[in-house]
Design a protein around this motif. Sequence first.
Motif, short mmCIF file in Angstrom:
data_model
loop_
_atom_site.label_atom_id
_atom_site.label_comp_id
_atom_site.label_asym_id
_atom_site.label_seq_id
_atom_site.Cartn_x
_atom_site.Cartn_y
_atom_site.Cartn_z
N TYR A 172 58.83 44.15 -63.95
CA TYR A 172 60.04 44.39 -64.72
C TYR A 172 60.54 43.08 -65.34
N LEU A 173 60.93 43.19 -66.61
CA LEU A 173 61.71 42.12 -67.23
C LEU A 173 63.16 42.47 -66.97
N THR A 174 63.81 41.73 -66.08
CA THR A 174 65.10 42.17 -65.56
C THR A 174 66.05 41.00 -65.37
N THR A 175 67.30 41.34 -65.18
CA THR A 175 68.31 40.33 -64.90
C THR A 175 69.47 40.98 -64.14
N SER A 176 70.32 40.15 -63.59
CA SER A 176 71.44 40.63 -62.78
C SER A 176 72.75 40.13 -63.36
N MET A 177 73.84 40.68 -62.87
CA MET A 177 75.17 40.25 -63.31
C MET A 177 75.44 38.80 -62.92
N SER A 178 74.97 38.40 -61.75
CA SER A 178 75.19 37.02 -61.31
C SER A 178 74.43 36.04 -62.21
N SER A 179 73.22 36.41 -62.64
CA SER A 179 72.45 35.55 -63.55
C SER A 179 73.14 35.44 -64.90
N LEU A 180 73.67 36.57 -65.39
CA LEU A 180 74.39 36.55 -66.66
C LEU A 180 75.65 35.68 -66.57
N HIS A 181 76.37 35.82 -65.46
CA HIS A 181 77.58 35.02 -65.26
C HIS A 181 77.24 33.53 -65.21
N TYR A 182 76.16 33.17 -64.52
CA TYR A 182 75.77 31.77 -64.42
C TYR A 182 75.32 31.21 -65.77
N ALA A 183 74.61 32.03 -66.56
CA ALA A 183 74.15 31.58 -67.88
C ALA A 183 75.33 31.34 -68.82
N VAL A 184 76.30 32.28 -68.82
CA VAL A 184 77.50 32.11 -69.66
C VAL A 184 78.29 30.88 -69.21
N GLN A 185 78.40 30.71 -67.90
CA GLN A 185 79.11 29.55 -67.35
C GLN A 185 78.46 28.24 -67.79
N LEU A 186 77.13 28.21 -67.74
CA LEU A 186 76.40 27.00 -68.13
C LEU A 186 76.55 26.70 -69.61
N ILE A 187 76.45 27.73 -70.45
CA ILE A 187 76.55 27.53 -71.89
C ILE A 187 77.95 27.05 -72.28
N LEU A 188 78.99 27.71 -71.75
CA LEU A 188 80.35 27.32 -72.09
C LEU A 188 80.70 25.93 -71.58
N THR A 189 80.24 25.60 -70.36
CA THR A 189 80.52 24.26 -69.82
C THR A 189 79.86 23.18 -70.66
N ALA A 190 78.61 23.40 -71.04
CA ALA A 190 77.91 22.41 -71.85
C ALA A 190 78.54 22.29 -73.24
N LEU A 191 78.89 23.42 -73.85
CA LEU A 191 79.50 23.39 -75.18
C LEU A 191 80.86 22.70 -75.16
N SER A 192 81.66 22.98 -74.14
CA SER A 192 82.97 22.34 -74.05
C SER A 192 82.84 20.84 -73.83
N ALA A 193 81.84 20.42 -73.03
CA ALA A 193 81.61 18.99 -72.84
C ALA A 193 81.19 18.33 -74.16
N VAL A 194 80.32 19.01 -74.91
CA VAL A 194 79.91 18.48 -76.21
C VAL A 194 81.10 18.42 -77.17
N SER A 195 81.98 19.41 -77.11
CA SER A 195 83.15 19.42 -78.00
C SER A 195 84.08 18.24 -77.69
N CYS A 196 84.16 17.84 -76.41
CA CYS A 196 84.96 16.65 -76.06
C CYS A 196 84.36 15.40 -76.71
N LEU A 197 83.05 15.28 -76.63
CA LEU A 197 82.38 14.12 -77.25
C LEU A 197 82.49 14.17 -78.78
N TYR A 198 82.42 15.38 -79.36
CA TYR A 198 82.60 15.52 -80.80
C TYR A 198 84.01 15.09 -81.21
#
Length: 258
Positions: free
Chosen positions: A101-127
Amino acid sequence: MIVIDKLCYQSKLRYENAGEKFAFAVLTLLICVVSRSIAVAGIVLAVTGTLTVAKGGVPVLRYLKFLTIPLAFLFLSTAAILFHISRTPMDLFAIPLGGWYLTTSMSSLHYAVQLILTALSAVSCLYFLSFTTPMTDILEVLRRLHCPKLLIELMLLIYRFIFVLLDTASAITTSQHCRLGNRDYKTALKSFGLLGSALMLRAVTRSNRLYTAMEARCYDDTIRVLSENHPPKKSVIAAIVLFDSALIALAIWSKYLI
């Protein structure tokens, strides 16, 4: 001239105190990275983007274009976290692939969104810091923070040589185009190799000439650059303290009280 550097010198926040902007960007970045909170990351991304665009005067489309650069890398890197190939389907979705199965869970989705937003917000501070504060002002702040002189000089020289190498590369590329050096894929690869080797040789030559010129002008291991004095504002300092304190409170509340 590099686009970021050009936007920096045209920014409406150009003549604000560099120490305030540096403190705001660095403290907010640290809070965002340490907390790993989606709420904190969203607020930081919105606030720094608003300050950069509305207060700094950076065009919205250009700012969003710069944000898409790290966003592309983030999507590729989080794909491995988000999607799994497993024999057991997970709770969010599962696409059968034979016996797997190509599958995913809610916890994986939450962690991916958390990682993307954290990295983007850090980049926005540097910008925010990059789009509003010239490099010389940032180096002056580092000097006042007693950063090692050798590191500051290396940063200044590297910053200077970026423009020199870009100008040299542009001239060589124009010359290659005039001689049909990129008429096909094979020729383009050869021209790119010649460009890299020529840049390497010219960089070494220019660095030697620069050091010789500096020693001829009584270089004493310290590069002195004139800096403008913009007094800090109590209202701005108070706003920074209140904002970062609110972020810390929100991070603690979202982590321990929810």
